[in-house]
Design a protein around this motif. Structure first.
Motif, mmCIF file in Angstrom:
data_model
loop_
_atom_site.group_PDB
_atom_site.id
_atom_site.type_symbol
_atom_site.label_atom_id
_atom_site.label_comp_id
_atom_site.label_asym_id
_atom_site.label_seq_id
_atom_site.Cartn_x
_atom_site.Cartn_y
_atom_site.Cartn_z
ATOM 1 N N LEU A 1 0.815 -1.210 0.000
ATOM 2 C CA LEU A 1 0.000 0.000 0.000
ATOM 3 C C LEU A 1 0.854 1.267 0.000
ATOM 4 N N ILE A 2 1.833 1.329 0.909
ATOM 5 C CA ILE A 2 2.694 2.515 0.936
ATOM 6 C C ILE A 2 3.418 2.668 -0.388
ATOM 7 N N ASN A 3 3.794 1.519 -1.004
ATOM 8 C CA ASN A 3 4.537 1.608 -2.257
ATOM 9 C C ASN A 3 3.708 2.222 -3.390
ATOM 10 N N LEU A 4 2.389 2.215 -3.268
ATOM 11 C CA LEU A 4 1.549 2.858 -4.276
ATOM 12 C C LEU A 4 1.676 4.380 -4.234
ATOM 13 N N VAL A 5 2.064 4.911 -3.089
ATOM 14 C CA VAL A 5 2.180 6.362 -2.920
ATOM 15 C C VAL A 5 3.561 6.864 -3.339
ATOM 16 N N ILE A 6 4.523 5.955 -3.488
ATOM 17 C CA ILE A 6 5.906 6.351 -3.759
ATOM 18 C C ILE A 6 6.050 7.193 -5.021
ATOM 19 N N PRO A 7 5.398 6.853 -6.152
ATOM 20 C CA PRO A 7 5.551 7.731 -7.323
ATOM 21 C C PRO A 7 5.132 9.171 -7.044
ATOM 22 N N ILE A 8 4.065 9.341 -6.259
ATOM 23 C CA ILE A 8 3.581 10.689 -5.958
ATOM 24 C C ILE A 8 4.560 11.414 -5.042
ATOM 25 N N LEU A 9 4.992 10.731 -3.988
ATOM 26 C CA LEU A 9 5.981 11.340 -3.096
ATOM 27 C C LEU A 9 7.285 11.617 -3.840
ATOM 28 N N GLY A 10 7.649 10.707 -4.754
ATOM 29 C CA GLY A 10 8.878 10.896 -5.523
ATOM 30 C C GLY A 10 8.807 12.138 -6.385
ATOM 31 N N ALA A 11 7.700 12.301 -7.118
ATOM 32 C CA ALA A 11 7.554 13.477 -7.975
ATOM 33 C C ALA A 11 7.582 14.760 -7.150
ATOM 34 N N ALA A 12 6.905 14.749 -5.996
ATOM 35 C CA ALA A 12 6.881 15.937 -5.140
ATOM 36 C C ALA A 12 8.255 16.217 -4.539
ATOM 37 N N THR A 13 8.908 15.165 -4.039
ATOM 38 C CA THR A 13 10.234 15.333 -3.429
ATOM 39 C C THR A 13 11.239 15.881 -4.432
ATOM 40 N N PHE A 14 11.240 15.335 -5.630
ATOM 41 C CA PHE A 14 12.225 15.774 -6.618
ATOM 42 C C PHE A 14 11.883 17.134 -7.213
ATOM 43 N N THR A 15 10.637 17.534 -7.148
ATOM 44 C CA THR A 15 10.305 18.906 -7.529
ATOM 45 C C THR A 15 10.938 19.879 -6.542
ATOM 46 N N HIS A 16 10.807 19.574 -5.238
ATOM 47 C CA HIS A 16 11.487 20.398 -4.230
ATOM 48 C C HIS A 16 13.000 20.342 -4.410
ATOM 49 N N LEU A 17 13.529 19.158 -4.647
ATOM 50 C CA LEU A 17 14.984 19.012 -4.773
ATOM 51 C C LEU A 17 15.503 19.814 -5.964
ATOM 52 N N TYR A 18 14.786 19.753 -7.071
ATOM 53 C CA TYR A 18 15.205 20.527 -8.244
ATOM 54 C C TYR A 18 15.286 22.013 -7.911
ATOM 55 N N HIS A 19 14.258 22.536 -7.270
ATOM 56 C CA HIS A 19 14.239 23.967 -6.974
ATOM 57 C C HIS A 19 15.300 24.343 -5.953
ATOM 58 N N ASN A 20 15.576 23.463 -5.007
ATOM 59 C CA ASN A 20 16.641 23.746 -4.049
ATOM 60 C C ASN A 20 18.006 23.739 -4.717
ATOM 61 N N LEU A 21 18.224 22.800 -5.613
ATOM 62 C CA LEU A 21 19.520 22.704 -6.310
ATOM 63 C C LEU A 21 19.738 23.854 -7.274
ATOM 64 N N THR A 22 18.656 24.428 -7.779
ATOM 65 C CA THR A 22 18.790 25.508 -8.758
ATOM 66 C C THR A 22 18.576 26.898 -8.146
ATOM 67 N N GLY A 23 18.436 26.939 -6.797
ATOM 68 C CA GLY A 23 18.454 28.225 -6.119
ATOM 69 C C GLY A 23 17.128 28.800 -5.718
ATOM 70 N N ASN A 24 16.021 28.136 -6.036
ATOM 71 C CA ASN A 24 14.731 28.643 -5.565
ATOM 72 C C ASN A 24 14.575 28.337 -4.075
ATOM 73 N N VAL A 25 13.941 29.231 -3.356
ATOM 74 C CA VAL A 25 13.788 29.079 -1.908
ATOM 75 C C VAL A 25 12.429 28.480 -1.603
ATOM 76 N N LEU A 26 12.406 27.447 -0.763
ATOM 77 C CA LEU A 26 11.148 26.811 -0.386
ATOM 78 C C LEU A 26 10.313 27.781 0.428
ATOM 79 N N ASN A 27 9.096 28.022 -0.004
ATOM 80 C CA ASN A 27 8.161 28.922 0.706
ATOM 81 C C ASN A 27 7.496 28.159 1.825
ATOM 82 N N ARG A 28 7.791 28.488 3.057
ATOM 83 C CA ARG A 28 7.262 27.762 4.205
ATOM 84 C C ARG A 28 6.069 28.484 4.830
ATOM 85 N N ASP A 29 5.574 29.501 4.185
ATOM 86 C CA ASP A 29 4.435 30.240 4.757
ATOM 87 C C ASP A 29 3.141 29.466 4.571
#
Length: 237
Positions: free
Chosen positions: A209-237
């Motif tokens: 069951l958890i493994n079904l969510v991995i593609p979604i978490l993966g896409a979200a995690t790597f979207t954040h990772l891309y922006h962090n690696l390229t200098g965008n700041v995570l908006n925590r508001d």
């Protein structure tokens, strides 16, 4: 950086767009497996006909039924193992919606991203599924040879799938913003971090069951990772 990206993704798991992609992936995978089973059983019925003529015994009419029911049980058994990769592959076609949901919440200052054409997404999904299945089938040989070494097969599984997942999801996140060619350049430049983040995605793959969510978490995690690696700041508001 990797854990910040992962926990930011987990924090958005209740987003309706995340749920929609999950339900689409699981629903279409079930429909595909059920349809494949029906076609397989229909083919068995056609191939076997109404009766068989066996030496000594004579005409028998029950072999077709036995083979048909046997085909159903075989497909159900295979579906247990195929459900996860098939659902993950189908979900991958809609992961751009997940990336957009992440950017809408955490990076609202960015201009609109260029959407990947649907058929390009389908092609990428088919290629990814083929590589994922092929690599893991070959890895079974290593697992069989090294089963006696504690935890080594598990480490190989995490390392292999972490590499493949990281490669796929980072490319998906990056090429929306900078195109496929530049995404590959960035992937090579940050391959270590991408691999480690991919391993983090691969570790829960063996949990039902958890493994079904991995593609979604993966896409979200790597979207954040891309922006962090390229200098965008995570908006925590």
């Amino acid at each position: 950086m990797i854990f910040n990206a992962f926990f930011a993704a987990v924090g958005q798991i209740s987003d309706p767009r995340f749920r929609r992609v999950l339900l689409l992936g699981v629903g279409l995978a079930l429909a595909l497996l059920v349809g494949t089973t029906a076609l397989f059983v229909t083919w068995i019925d056609w191939a076997t006909g109404d009766s068989f003529l066996l030496p000594i015994i004579g005409e028998v009419k029950w072999i077709g039924d036995v083979l048909s029911w046997g085909g159903v049980f075989v497909m159900v058994f295979l579906s247990i193992f195929l459900m996860i990769p098939v659902a993950s592959a189908i979900t991958s076609m809609f992961l751009e919606d997940v990336a957009q949901a992440v950017e809408d919440v955490h990076y609202p200052h960015l201009p609109a991203a260029t959407r990947v054409p649907f058929w390009d997404a389908v092609r990428d999904t088919v290629n990814f599924l083929g590589i994922l299945i092929g690599a893991n089938v070959l890895a079974l040989i290593l697992y069989a040879l090294l089963f006696w070494v504690p935890f080594l097969p598990l480490a190989i599984f995490w390392g292999l799938n972490g590499f493949l997942l990281g490669r796929e999801y980072f490319t998906l996140a990056a090429m929306r913003r900078v195109g496929r060619a530049r995404a590959k350049e960035l992937r090579k430049l940050h391959r270590g971090k991408i691999w480690m983040a991919g391993v983090l995605m691969a570790m829960p793959l063996s949990l039902p069951l958890i493994n079904l969510v991995i593609p979604i978490l993966g896409a979200a995690t790597f979207t954040h990772l891309y922006h962090n690696l390229t200098g965008n700041v995570l908006n925590r508001d």
